[in-house]
Design an enzyme around this catalytic site. Sequence first.
Site, PDB file in Angstrom:
ATOM      1  N   GLU A 225      42.880  13.157  60.289  1.00  0.00           N
ATOM      2  CA  GLU A 225      42.754  11.964  61.143  1.00  0.00           C
ATOM      3  C   GLU A 225      43.415  10.716  60.557  1.00  0.00           C
ATOM      4  OE1 GLU A 225      39.257  14.551  62.310  1.00  0.00           O
ATOM      5  OE2 GLU A 225      40.384  14.103  60.503  1.00  0.00           O
TER       6      GLU A 225
ATOM      7  N   GLU B 257      34.618  19.793  62.037  1.00  0.00           N
ATOM      8  CA  GLU B 257      33.338  19.135  62.341  1.00  0.00           C
ATOM      9  C   GLU B 257      32.406  20.068  63.124  1.00  0.00           C
ATOM     10  OE1 GLU B 257      34.099  14.470  62.540  1.00  0.00           O
ATOM     11  OE2 GLU B 257      35.655  15.566  63.582  1.00  0.00           O
TER      12      GLU B 257
END
Length: 696
Positions: A158, A138
């Site tokens: 995740e 990210e």
Amino acid sequence: MDSQIMNVLAGRVLELGPAPEAGPYKHFKLTRDGDGIAWLLFDHEGASANTLNAEVLKEFDAVLAALESQRPTGLVIRSAKTSGFIAGADVNEFRGASDARLVQAEIGRAHAVIDRLEALRVPTVAVIHGFCLGGGLEVALACQSRIAIDGARFGFPEVMLGLHPGLGGTARFTQLVNPMQAMSLMLTGKTIDARRAKSLGLVDAVTQERHVRNAVKDAVFGRMKRARPGPVNTLLNFGPVRGFLASRMRSEAAKAAPQAHYPAPYALIDLWEKYGSEKQAMLAAEKRSFAELMVTPIAQSLIRVFFLREQMKKLAGGGNRIAHVHVIGAGAMGGDIAAWCAGQDLRVTLSDMKPEPIASAIKRANDLYGKIIRKRTEVRDAHDRLIPDMDGEGVRNADLIIEAVPEKLELKQKVYAGIEPKMKPGAILATNTSSIPLQDLRATLEKPARLLGLHFFNPVSRLQLVEVVSHDGTDAELLKQALAFVGAIDRLPLPVKSSPGFLVNRALTPYMLEAMLLLDEKVDKSVIDAAAKKFGMPMGPIELADQVGLDICLDVGDMLRSKFGDLLPPTPAWLREKVAKGELGRKTGKGFYVWKDGKREQTAPALATEPTQEMIDRLVLPMSNVCVACLREGIVENADVVDGAMIFGTGYAPFRGGPLNYARTRGVENVVSALQALEQKFGGRFAPDAGWESFK
């Protein structure tokens, strides 16, 4: 594979720009080269890998504020760790979160830092080597260009923690690359290599360390062709198209995991379906969705499982001294253990009475390496390390001998008598037995101190657990070496004291036998398997019995019943007949189900009846009961490791956090009274163990 990547990285010299001087920052170093380009090196203090936590992000924000006023020609973000770019967020900060508003506020602060990076008015370049996962990816997505070093790995894991990306990744990733591909990576948690990242448009260039400076200049001065989202991306992110694609994604997700057990993939699909074309709205909604998922018991259990894995890795210790493994018995287990060890950089000799099993073990090794090893040369090297050894000469030089012959005491003792005189001093003799106590095996040995158990689970390449079994006389130093060996082959060790069935088989057998009794009561097999799946097991006990082999289930069941008597369900006579007829399950093509080429033939009529809560309790509560008994008897040390072993050795529903965590969550009194009710109705096999009284 991870250990191989680490070996390659260990010798790597990174191109980190001008030599940094001591600066004001704890986790970052900032320098500037002759072209006025700022090099920001991330070097998380006191850690071997970079992770993002509140402290690091606060300092990152201060660095970005300084850069806004300094206005360099460009900015390069690079990791100073050989292990990789950024391994993601620090999962410790997720543990025990219970208030979604607090989580959302915290995530909001982190978002502000990433948004600030994206808004910098200078060209920004992420140079990525090794692992670039989760929050690390990210950070890279918020830069204007991304340069990957050959061998880098990218991914969003995740979903394994019951979450979806939470630092803006859901919006930035689906806008940058084809949203179907982006969603697929986020929904599965899979990683991709640098070449694949380039073909997706996730990175602009793939290069080698020696070319980094030139590549950085090209990126900063606009000479590098950047990956740009094409018209297809815009079309796929268009509202009506998203609605159609999202419903397809939901039905795919439902095949892998039901929403009640794993809400994260569905939350991610909802997010993209609602906001896929409006970046700011999607970033805001991502924070809310991430915070709501974080506080669910499911995410907290999966986060606990993440730490259980870390805890079990630590049990392995370090300093593996085993370089040559000799495996005796090239059947399904022995052959696969040998193939796995050779794939993990060890020299392996494999012996058997006949050449055919060795040949088929090598063929299976070939299939395995094709799946898990990426480079052709590395596949060849793994094959070179797996050496057929009909004469069993490898025994003389091996540091570790693993015996994997059929489960017959006399046969094993005969094998030991033949090899013990040839073993070198200090070598370990390990048995892969699942049912014979070590006390019985050591009786004929001259040096019983070097005997221990290394019990692998089938399939070896998928189940991470290895039970490391000791008896009263096992040499403590050799036991330590065996634990380190398990860690070195990328497996998780469970130290157990020798006792019938050790931990996993003793806990799993009542589950399998209870399913046979339900069949005896004329409950349809599809309903029994559906009951286990409804609880969250990856497959039902009837299908599992077929996978394991009905002959093995019968042997283990008989052995445990001879020790524990009526604490276990009786074995139905028809099961013996089935085994006598050679209907052994997957390996013979027919058991309870029909199998073709190793796959179950799908005959899925509508369920005759819905599985009841009583049925689920009959299957799963005895597992918790046995785990408590094993703790009370001191066969295993602590409750956490028991839960880890059942998850990594049997696939026990991970979102339940293991059989003991499940009992704790459900409430010990509730579990004990449910067992007492079953005991009154069905008999003594459900009697609650005395260990519940002291179980916390």
